[in-house]
Write an enzyme that holds these catalytic residues in place. Sequence first.
Site, short mmCIF file in Angstrom:
data_model
loop_
_atom_site.label_atom_id
_atom_site.label_comp_id
_atom_site.label_asym_id
_atom_site.label_seq_id
_atom_site.Cartn_x
_atom_site.Cartn_y
_atom_site.Cartn_z
N HIS A 389 35.97 -38.25 67.68
CA HIS A 389 35.12 -37.09 67.97
C HIS A 389 35.26 -36.62 69.42
O HIS A 389 34.81 -35.52 69.77
CB HIS A 389 33.66 -37.45 67.68
N ASP A 393 36.48 -31.82 66.83
CA ASP A 393 35.12 -31.42 66.49
C ASP A 393 34.88 -31.58 65.00
O ASP A 393 35.82 -31.61 64.20
CB ASP A 393 34.88 -29.96 66.89
#
Length: 418
Positions: A389, A393
């Site tokens: 992450h 995204d």
Amino acid sequence: MSTEVKVPTLGESVSEATIGEWLKKPGEAVALDEPIASLETDKVAIEVGAPVAGVMGQYVVNVGDNVAVGAVIATIEDGAPSAGAEPVAERKETAVAPASDSAASPAAPTPAPTPVAAAVASDAAALSPAVRRAVLEHGIDPATIKGSGKDGRITKDDVVAAAEAKSAAPAPAAPVAAAPAAPAGERGEERVKMTRLRQTIARRLKDAQDTAALLTTFNDCDMSAVMSAREKFKDSFEKKHGVKLGFMSFFAKAACLALKDIPAVNAQIQGDEIVYFPYVDLSVAVSAPNGLVVPVVRNVDQMGFAEIEKAIGALGKKAKDGTLTMADMQGGTFTISNGGIFGGLMSTPIINPPQSAVLGLHRIEDRPVVRDGQIVIRPMMYLALSYDHRLIDGREAVTALKTIKEAIEDPTRLLIDL
């Protein structure tokens, strides 16, 4: 004359290995380039071939020892193999007596005979064969037996009577045992040292958890179209290309489509930079005898279905045979792991650093789904995309997985690049 056997070059950035197994015993004949030892590195097992033909000499190191590149691990001797070659482990257990000024000491002390055996040997002339056998069977010292035969000789009946008297007498107190024996049915333990490959797998997976911001997104996929296409063309495909048409080539092509649309899923964080790759080097997780390995199919985005199937099949065979090289393992920009072949229904795969994403495939099973307002049965598979992450995204990860799903459910998209 002897020739040293040294650890060969192991590959880029690999400086040492572990002795995994000796394939030849000292005294055995060895041909040129014949494997004599197996080395375990962080990624693969490598066989060490004999530099010359001859006879296997002494081991310089033991199984489990770490050895550096160029280190001597054994010797090859000239000459013919010995008839009864003794394993090195047995030679190491032979006691070596210190040198003496008066005379050479024997190589190993002769074990002392038991008291009964010594007594029987000393009275061998006075005891008949039957009596000697009875004495040894019952463990009775003949010196403690009063003979009833002619001239006080011991008879077999005397030995039997002495044995019965001994068994009737109260047993002496048993000495305190150093360690009590485990009772029957006791649960046991087995301790096995981790192989270098397993240690590396453990370290890298833990590093991935500690370093990356791991997250997994899921989707389900209707496999009807792919299964239908595979069933329709599998025979003609195998006849033309000499390889079976599997599901991995469909998912590889679908992944390439998604990675082209979402470049971040095919990128890596290196220091304070993001590196984007214009190609797809696909790491395919396969099971090997020593653990999970991820060999790489290069430029999979430029391959057709047959080329992908052949490449994956060849790497899978090398993994099972233990013949993967360091070159087969290096690189990789994206990974596909198929836990479905083992029956897994759903999982959260861990990325293969420094990669940023991994696609997990699972087993196909019939499930009720709604199509056009009707409940129907379809062969469904759960898909999982784990990603870092820090770089990817949530929107990008979900979109990439959705692209893979749509391409599998409608393989025509793979043909028109949609």
